[in-house]
Design an enzyme around this catalytic site. Sequence first.
Site, PDB file in Angstrom:
ATOM      1  N   SER A  50       0.777  -1.308  -0.127  1.00 23.68           N
ATOM      2  CA  SER A  50      -0.426   0.248   0.013  1.00 23.68           C
ATOM      3  C   SER A  50       1.103   1.152   0.098  1.00 23.68           C
ATOM      4  CB  SER A  50      -0.894   0.030   1.288  1.00 23.68           C
ATOM      5  OG  SER A  50      -2.016   0.779   1.055  1.00 23.68           O
ATOM      6  N   LYS A 101     -11.969  -5.317 -12.695  1.00 23.42           N
ATOM      7  CA  LYS A 101     -12.667  -4.776 -13.560  1.00 23.42           C
ATOM      8  C   LYS A 101     -13.553  -3.184 -13.121  1.00 23.42           C
ATOM      9  CE  LYS A 101     -16.349  -4.498 -11.996  1.00 23.42           C
ATOM     10  NZ  LYS A 101     -16.505  -3.935 -10.770  1.00 23.42           N
ATOM     11  N   ARG A 160     -15.556   5.328  -7.483  1.00 26.25           N
ATOM     12  CA  ARG A 160     -16.934   4.920  -8.519  1.00 26.25           C
ATOM     13  C   ARG A 160     -17.239   6.307  -9.077  1.00 26.25           C
ATOM     14  NH1 ARG A 160     -19.007  -0.762  -6.131  1.00 26.25           N
ATOM     15  NH2 ARG A 160     -18.215   0.495  -4.342  1.00 26.25           N
TER      16      ARG A 160
END
Length: 361
Positions: free
Chosen positions: A37, A101, A173
């Site tokens: 990370s 995805k 998103r």
Amino acid sequence: MPETQIRFGILGCANIARKVSRAMLLSPNTTISAIGSRSLEKAIAFASENHFPESAKVYGSYDAVLDDLDVDAVYVPLPTSLHVRWAVLAAEKKKHVLLEKPVALNVGELDTILAACESSGVQFMDATMWMHHPRTVKMKEVLSDEQRFGQLKSVHSTYSFLGDEDFLKNDIRVNPNLDSLGALGDSGWYCIRAILWANNYELPNTVTAFHDPGYNESGVILSCGASLNWKTNGKVATFYCSFLSNLCMDITVLGTKGNFRVHDFIIPFSEQVGSFYAVDNSKWIELALGCAPEPSEFKIATDLPQEALMVQEFGRLVAGVRSGEVKPENKWSIVSRKTQLIIDAVVASIKNGFVPIKVIY
């Protein structure tokens, strides 16, 4: 003899990585060797909270994971805008690539990733979990039964969920700098893949976006849909994806003699059983007071959740490549690219006033 364990490195501490790391530990042929990370403290906490093996290494960078000789493959759950950089670097370091995805922002980026994987001789797979559930195999059997299902005529797929206020403001998103495809890339990816799967991955001739997609103030798509059309047999498909509607994960597939429906194709309501309904030769009963026969419910059991089956299959492919017995399986590259092409066509249709866009592989 126990299976060879493929050693995974994980790039980042995304929420979806919690689910996939659990799958790596459930799968009999994979394990977790490292996680990286941008924050070492975050990586340490993630490894502890998700019960990583004591042997797993923890790094404060992604590069350190790629440089680790004890890592055979990497899982990349980073924001889509970072995929081309880190997937290409992973391939160049001879790490096999399991990529979340949507795999890229456009097919040009994906081609860059796939070229790097091919050049390095590493396995590529996208992390579309539902494709690895045994229910999916059974649904394909129903779909392929010409005597009972007939010829495929239409597919409709929906994936929506209602994002709360925090999601709609802060989730990656809906951030144009991280995942500019929004609901189309996240939810729409699943719908498009389902349509292509039902059509044996035959690309449509044209894709036409529906009017009036929903956007946030940054111009990221929150809801949209499209129709796909084939010249052969007059086939048609539609999909709708959204962050603004109640949870729905449906596929409806219609043939000349039969049809089937699945109500939870992305994440089964139960980890142990996946269900769907199928019927053929439906007819009205007398006075059209009902129809017969009624749909039959198929219940397909599995010992491992679909994400563990995905990881297991990826591990099997990687093991074959590492042994020198086989070359990387290119099915997943082709399927990913076709899915991305449809996403690109939807974007192009929206930008050009909702006109039909020709699809060329």
